[in-house]
Motif scaffolding. Sequence first.
Motif, PDB file in Angstrom:
ATOM      1  N   GLY A  27       0.791  -1.223   0.000  1.00  0.00           N
ATOM      2  CA  GLY A  27       0.000   0.000   0.000  1.00  0.00           C
ATOM      3  C   GLY A  27       0.822   1.271   0.000  1.00  0.00           C
ATOM      4  N   TRP A  28       2.080   1.185  -0.316  1.00  0.00           N
ATOM      5  CA  TRP A  28       2.927   2.367  -0.477  1.00  0.00           C
ATOM      6  C   TRP A  28       3.894   2.111  -1.617  1.00  0.00           C
ATOM      7  CZ3 TRP A  28       3.706  -0.408   4.263  1.00  0.00           C
ATOM      8  CH2 TRP A  28       4.894  -1.122   4.347  1.00  0.00           C
ATOM      9  N   GLU A  29       4.418   3.160  -2.175  1.00  0.00           N
ATOM     10  CA  GLU A  29       5.317   3.056  -3.325  1.00  0.00           C
ATOM     11  C   GLU A  29       6.649   2.448  -2.892  1.00  0.00           C
ATOM     12  OE1 GLU A  29       5.999   3.073  -7.243  1.00  0.00           O
ATOM     13  OE2 GLU A  29       4.152   3.775  -6.296  1.00  0.00           O
ATOM     14  N   VAL A  30       7.021   1.370  -3.537  1.00  0.00           N
ATOM     15  CA  VAL A  30       8.287   0.694  -3.250  1.00  0.00           C
ATOM     16  C   VAL A  30       9.227   0.940  -4.423  1.00  0.00           C
ATOM     17  CG1 VAL A  30       9.418  -1.523  -2.828  1.00  0.00           C
ATOM     18  CG2 VAL A  30       7.145  -1.078  -1.873  1.00  0.00           C
ATOM     19  N   GLY A  31      10.374   1.488  -4.132  1.00  0.00           N
ATOM     20  CA  GLY A  31      11.383   1.718  -5.166  1.00  0.00           C
ATOM     21  C   GLY A  31      12.366   0.569  -5.223  1.00  0.00           C
ATOM     22  N   ASP A  32      13.149   0.549  -6.269  1.00  0.00           N
ATOM     23  CA  ASP A  32      14.143  -0.496  -6.449  1.00  0.00           C
ATOM     24  C   ASP A  32      15.205  -0.397  -5.360  1.00  0.00           C
ATOM     25  OD1 ASP A  32      15.355  -2.658  -7.602  1.00  0.00           O
ATOM     26  OD2 ASP A  32      15.734  -1.710  -9.541  1.00  0.00           O
ATOM     27  N   GLY A  33      15.804  -1.508  -5.038  1.00  0.00           N
ATOM     28  CA  GLY A  33      16.821  -1.541  -3.996  1.00  0.00           C
ATOM     29  C   GLY A  33      18.025  -2.359  -4.424  1.00  0.00           C
ATOM     30  N   PRO A  34      19.099  -2.242  -3.681  1.00  0.00           N
ATOM     31  CA  PRO A  34      20.350  -2.928  -4.037  1.00  0.00           C
ATOM     32  C   PRO A  34      20.446  -4.328  -3.425  1.00  0.00           C
ATOM     33  CG  PRO A  34      20.736  -1.499  -2.177  1.00  0.00           C
ATOM     34  CD  PRO A  34      19.276  -1.316  -2.569  1.00  0.00           C
ATOM     35  N   GLY A  35      21.324  -5.107  -3.974  1.00  0.00           N
ATOM     36  CA  GLY A  35      21.730  -6.372  -3.373  1.00  0.00           C
ATOM     37  C   GLY A  35      20.865  -7.565  -3.723  1.00  0.00           C
ATOM     38  N   ASP A  36      21.442  -8.726  -3.393  1.00  0.00           N
ATOM     39  CA  ASP A  36      20.779  -9.996  -3.681  1.00  0.00           C
ATOM     40  C   ASP A  36      19.505 -10.198  -2.872  1.00  0.00           C
ATOM     41  OD1 ASP A  36      22.630 -10.734  -5.582  1.00  0.00           O
ATOM     42  OD2 ASP A  36      23.787 -12.022  -4.225  1.00  0.00           O
TER      43      ASP A  36
END
Length: 129
Positions: A27-36
């Motif tokens: 229910g909130w905007e999730v941005g791309d993230g780093p790592g495996d």
Amino acid sequence: MTRSHMSDEAPEEIRKRGLRRMSEVYGWEVGDGPGDYFAHTADQVFGNVWAREGLTDRDRRLLLLGALAASNNIDVAEIQAGAALANGELTPEQLEEIGLFLCYYVGWPQGTKMHFMFGEAVKKHRKNT
């Protein structure tokens, strides 16, 4: 049985679908993230598992709440309860009933923890709406 999204899709398409599903589920905007770790979470858990047909988000959320209660992951269950309320998948009354129901299946102390956590999630939800 529905087919998994695991195919010869381009990794960037799987990531886009995963980020979109994460945003819908939480229910909130999730941005791309780093790592495996983030890659597995976005691509596999949300891009493939939560994107499958056959269960609604509410169905998955109920199953997840039960699993989290059984494994004493109340902090993670609180995130799920808040998202379920925000997305209209569960009502405060249904969360109360789930807490009572879980008392009989995961034990009274554990179900009681869930009950009180649900109450806090409802308070936060009402404050934010």
